[in-house]
Scaffold this motif. Structure first.
Motif, PDB file in Angstrom:
ATOM      1  N   GLN A  49       0.827  -1.196   0.000  1.00 44.45           N
ATOM      2  CA  GLN A  49       0.000   0.000   0.000  1.00 44.45           C
ATOM      3  C   GLN A  49       0.872   1.260   0.000  1.00 44.45           C
ATOM      4  N   PRO A  50       0.306   2.395  -0.374  1.00 44.53           N
ATOM      5  CA  PRO A  50       1.087   3.644  -0.401  1.00 44.53           C
ATOM      6  C   PRO A  50       1.742   3.984   0.938  1.00 44.53           C
ATOM      7  N   ASP A  51       1.128   3.558   2.066  1.00 43.92           N
ATOM      8  CA  ASP A  51       1.717   3.874   3.364  1.00 43.92           C
ATOM      9  C   ASP A  51       2.808   2.888   3.783  1.00 43.92           C
ATOM     10  N   GLY A  52       3.113   1.921   2.918  1.00 48.62           N
ATOM     11  CA  GLY A  52       4.183   0.966   3.198  1.00 48.62           C
ATOM     12  C   GLY A  52       3.728  -0.347   3.776  1.00 48.62           C
ATOM     13  N   SER A  53       2.494  -0.423   4.287  1.00 51.48           N
ATOM     14  CA  SER A  53       1.995  -1.687   4.826  1.00 51.48           C
ATOM     15  C   SER A  53       1.594  -2.615   3.690  1.00 51.48           C
ATOM     16  N   ILE A  54       1.355  -3.868   4.029  1.00 56.46           N
ATOM     17  CA  ILE A  54       1.005  -4.876   3.022  1.00 56.46           C
ATOM     18  C   ILE A  54      -0.438  -5.308   3.220  1.00 56.46           C
ATOM     19  N   ALA A  55      -1.254  -5.155   2.203  1.00 52.75           N
ATOM     20  CA  ALA A  55      -2.638  -5.623   2.236  1.00 52.75           C
ATOM     21  C   ALA A  55      -2.657  -7.086   1.799  1.00 52.75           C
ATOM     22  N   LEU A  56      -3.478  -7.881   2.467  1.00 54.91           N
ATOM     23  CA  LEU A  56      -3.553  -9.315   2.184  1.00 54.91           C
ATOM     24  C   LEU A  56      -4.999  -9.723   1.958  1.00 54.91           C
ATOM     25  N   ARG A  57      -5.228 -10.444   0.893  1.00 56.26           N
ATOM     26  CA  ARG A  57      -6.574 -10.931   0.564  1.00 56.26           C
ATOM     27  C   ARG A  57      -6.489 -12.439   0.329  1.00 56.26           C
ATOM     28  N   ILE A  58      -7.424 -13.180   0.884  1.00 58.95           N
ATOM     29  CA  ILE A  58      -7.408 -14.639   0.786  1.00 58.95           C
ATOM     30  C   ILE A  58      -8.735 -15.140   0.241  1.00 58.95           C
ATOM     31  N   GLU A  59      -8.658 -16.039  -0.715  1.00 61.79           N
ATOM     32  CA  GLU A  59      -9.852 -16.647  -1.311  1.00 61.79           C
ATOM     33  C   GLU A  59      -9.661 -18.153  -1.376  1.00 61.79           C
ATOM     34  N   HIS A  60     -10.745 -18.874  -1.380  1.00 60.58           N
ATOM     35  CA  HIS A  60     -10.687 -20.323  -1.582  1.00 60.58           C
ATOM     36  C   HIS A  60     -10.480 -20.616  -3.063  1.00 60.58           C
ATOM     37  N   VAL A  61      -9.736 -21.675  -3.336  1.00 57.03           N
ATOM     38  CA  VAL A  61      -9.591 -22.133  -4.710  1.00 57.03           C
ATOM     39  C   VAL A  61     -10.970 -22.550  -5.219  1.00 57.03           C
TER      40      VAL A  61
END
Length: 314
Positions: A49-61
């Motif tokens: 993200q622009p602020d340096g943190s990491i966004a994480l998204r999880i989905e099922h196969v």
């Protein structure tokens, strides 16, 4: 479906052996300022993200992918469909993370239209154009020679296109995430700790890369067209034959990569993977530590034993 945010660190903490399931097939792709990793039962997308943190998204196969994902030849077609289905959505998500202004409905619609136009343009350049040009050579080289000309022209155009777009800073950075994805997967397959220091020691190239798959599809398509062009040299019948051959070619190419990737200790296995590894010199770049960090966050989240604290509202 869930998402969370991971604070940025100077180095990704090590994962003690036994905390993640080893020996499972994992793979992924580069995103906009991020990486997608696909494990046995879930897909994890991580983006800076622009602020340096990491966004994480999880989905099922997708369930349909799991049901037929183990059938030889069929799994190649399934992998191709799934990668397009999930990959396009992941690219859109990562673009909105990297640039919050893209989250407006108008920007999203524009991105989807742009992606569709890009697919149409790619088909026209890498498939239609070689076919048209090669058709002019029929009187001189015949149907079989025409197929050879068409196949060579398609590969040349593909390499020239990749080499050209690689010069753009944004594309080169995305190729850096592609290299980070490969390094992270290699660290996992090497049974070492999943940290930046360990991953950085590996090469940016990998035997099971989508680049290799793409090249194998191009070569096998040319071989298939050698047969179909003799029976259906032109017109709607030729087009129909080529469309029907796509799943066959994809299935065979996938199996070739799987077999060759398991036998790189043998000469024939290295020979089968070598052209794709050469092409990866163009589609990957050396990542920085921040890119490796993102790839490792996605990788750990995609593994079955990975602990994930997610915000369902995301």
């Amino acid at each position: 479906m869930s998402s969370t945010h991971v604070p940025s660190t100077t180095a990704t903490p090590s994962v003690v052996d036994g905390e993640v399931a080893r020996g499972l097939a994992v793979g992924g792709q580069a995103l906009v300022e991020g990486v997608l990793m696909r494990g046995p039962d879930r897909v994890a997308m991580a983006a800076r993200q622009p602020d340096g943190s990491i966004a994480l998204r999880i989905e099922h196969v997708p369930a349909w992918s799991v049901r037929v994902g183990g059938v030889p030849l069929v799994r190649g077609v399934v992998a191709l469909v799934e990668s397009v289905h999930v990959g396009m959505r992941a690219l859109q998500w990562s673009a909105t993370i990297a640039d919050p202004e893209r989250r407006t409905p108008r920007a999203t619609a524009g991105s989807l239209v742009g992606a569709l136009l890009a697919v149409v343009a790619a088909f026209a350049v890498f498939t239609a154009l070689p076919a048209v040009v090669a058709s002019w050579t029929v009187p001189a080289v015949g149907p079989v020679g025409r197929t050879v000309v068409e196949g060579l022209l398609g590969v040349v155009l593909l390499v020239a296109y990749i080499a050209s777009v690689r010069r753009h800073p944004m594309v080169l950075r995305t190729f850096g995430y592609h290299g980070a994805e490969h390094k992270a997967v290699s660290a996992y397959e090497g049974d070492g700790p999943l940290d930046v220091r360990t991953a950085s020691r590996f090469t940016t190239r990998h035997e099971r890369c989508g680049t290799t798959f793409m090249l194998d599809v191009a070569v096998l398509s040319a071989a298939m067209h050698t047969v179909t062009n003799v029976v259906w040299p032109e017109g709607p019948a030729m087009l129909a034959a080529r469309l029907l051959a796509i799943p066959v070619v994809a299935g065979v190419a996938y199996e070739v990569i799987r077999v060759a990737g398991r036998h790189t200790d043998r000469r024939w296995g290295r020979l089968l993977t070598r052209p794709g590894m050469w092409l990866q010199a163009l589609t990957t770049a050396e990542p920085d530590d921040g890119q490796l960090e993102v790839a490792l966050v996605a990788l750990r989240a995609a593994l079955p034993a990975a602990p994930v604290t997610a915000d369902p509202a995301g």
